[in-house]
Design an enzyme around this catalytic site. Structure first.
Site, short mmCIF file in Angstrom:
data_model
loop_
_atom_site.label_atom_id
_atom_site.label_comp_id
_atom_site.label_asym_id
_atom_site.label_seq_id
_atom_site.Cartn_x
_atom_site.Cartn_y
_atom_site.Cartn_z
N TYR A 18 0.84 -1.20 0.00
CA TYR A 18 0.00 0.00 0.00
C TYR A 18 0.87 1.25 0.00
CZ TYR A 18 -3.26 3.47 1.98
OH TYR A 18 -4.00 4.59 2.23
N LYS A 66 1.44 4.16 -2.90
CA LYS A 66 1.11 5.57 -2.62
C LYS A 66 2.32 6.46 -2.94
CE LYS A 66 -3.20 5.44 -1.30
NZ LYS A 66 -4.25 6.05 -2.14
N1 SER Z 1 -5.46 4.23 7.40
C1 SER Z 1 -4.75 3.56 6.33
C2 SER Z 1 -4.43 2.17 6.69
O1 SER Z 1 -4.47 1.85 7.86
C3 SER Z 1 -3.48 4.28 6.03
O2 SER Z 1 -3.71 5.29 5.12
O3 SER Z 1 -4.09 1.42 5.84
#
Ligand code: SER
Length: 323
Positions: A144, A148
């Site tokens: 993730y 990003k």
């Molecule tokens: N709140 C998100 C997550 O925990 C992070 O952007 O993946």
């Protein structure tokens, strides 16, 4: 203004759509999922099925609707992304590329990108500075976070190369009266949801876990303020934004002010705890303050006071809709 959202069915879209409609904008909400029941009666909102990994479908949607402004929210969050890194890559990386390309071809003026504190991770030289500024070497530890970082860089590239006014914020963990969706910061929201629903919550994080958090009304306001900010004042493509950074047991104390009988215990999950420990403890958002006047309204206790009744209503509504 005609505004298109990707990932409109997620936690941010849930609150952003209402804010945009109440300001009189024409909103095209797109998501892979059908319109959630809680949005069934939202007037003025066109709900369209869209898979952001499908380049032709994204292109068609953008060319057909020709939005002036796009909020790109579609993403697989950090914890879910570690269960299925391939899916996270497809949605977050390929999806963002498809959205940028569609913006270029459909001549969309402005794109708002939602980045995250997950772009950060401890550099080889030692821990992250606390507070963590905008410009440190980025060493994300999750798929993730990696996607990003790439999205941020692609936004800057499309801005420079094609003149698309792409801007974004790095969100802290967002808390709202909506069910969370696979984030590592979800323990904070579950303290409220399970605190109301069950009177108890066994957190998957240690009591001393401290990450940046933000209440969704501030998060939505940040998106709207950045979207409308004068381009001449912006010195960056992507901005850190901050609100508060409590320890998990400080959130528990705040919830117990309102729900005195709620019980909180802490049993860390190794994967999600590892992710949380790799993120900043707090964020330096001085560039956002300076360039577009960013300032949060809610601290932890103000959020708790506002949120507990909302979570209660959300759970009651959910119980009614499921019957
Ligand atoms: N709140 C998100 C997550 O925990 C992070 O952007 O993946």
């Amino acid at each position: 203004m005609k505004i298109l959202l990707t990932g409109a069915g997620g936690q941010i879209g849930h609150d952003l759509i209402g804010a945009l409609v109440s300001q009189g904008h024409q909103v095209v909400s797109t998501d892979l999922a059908p319109r959630p029941p809680s949005h069934a009666h939202a007037g003025g909102v066109d709900w369209q099925r869209l898979d952001v990994t499908d380049a032709a479908a994204v292109q068609h949607m953008f060319t057909e609707h020709r939005p002036e402004l796009v909020f790109h929210l579609a993403a697989i969050l950090s914890a879910r992304g570690e269960q299925d890194p391939r899916l996270a890559y497809d949605v977050n990386q390929t999806g963002t590329w498809n959205v940028l390309e569609a913006c270029r071809r459909a001549k969309v003026n402005r794109l708002i990108f939602t980045s995250s504190i997950a772009v950060f991770g401890p550099p080889p030289s030692g821990p992250l500075p606390d507070p963590t500024p905008d410009d440190v070497a980025l060493h994300p530890g999750t798929m993730y976070g990696a996607t990003k970082v790439s999205g941020e860089l692609l936004c800057a590239y499309y801005r420079k190369r094609y003149g698309i006014d792409c801007r974004g914020v790095r969100f802290p963990g967002l808390i709202s009266a909506a069910m969370p969706g696979g984030g590592s910061s979800d323990y904070a929201l579950f303290m409220y949801v399970d605190g109301v629903r069950k009177g108890a919550y066994e957190a998957f994080a240690r009591a001393d876990t401290r990450i940046p958090l933000m209440y969704m009304p501030d998060g939505v306001r940040a998106l709207l303020e950045l979207a409308l900010a004068d381009p001449a004042r912006l010195t960056r493509t992507i901005y850190n934004i901050a609100a508060f950074s409590p320890r998990a047991d400080e959130i528990a104390t705040s919830v117990k002010r309102v729900l005195p009988h709620a019980k909180f215990t802490y049993t860390p999950d190794p994967v999600r705890q590892g992710i949380l420990d790799s993120w900043p403890k707090s964020i330096d958002d001085s560039a956002a303050q300076r360039d577009w006047g960013w300032k949060p309204k809610y601290d932890l206790d103000a959020m708790t006071d506002d949120l507990v009744p909302r979570v209660t209503r959300m759970l009651e509504l959910g119980a009614i809709l499921s019957h």
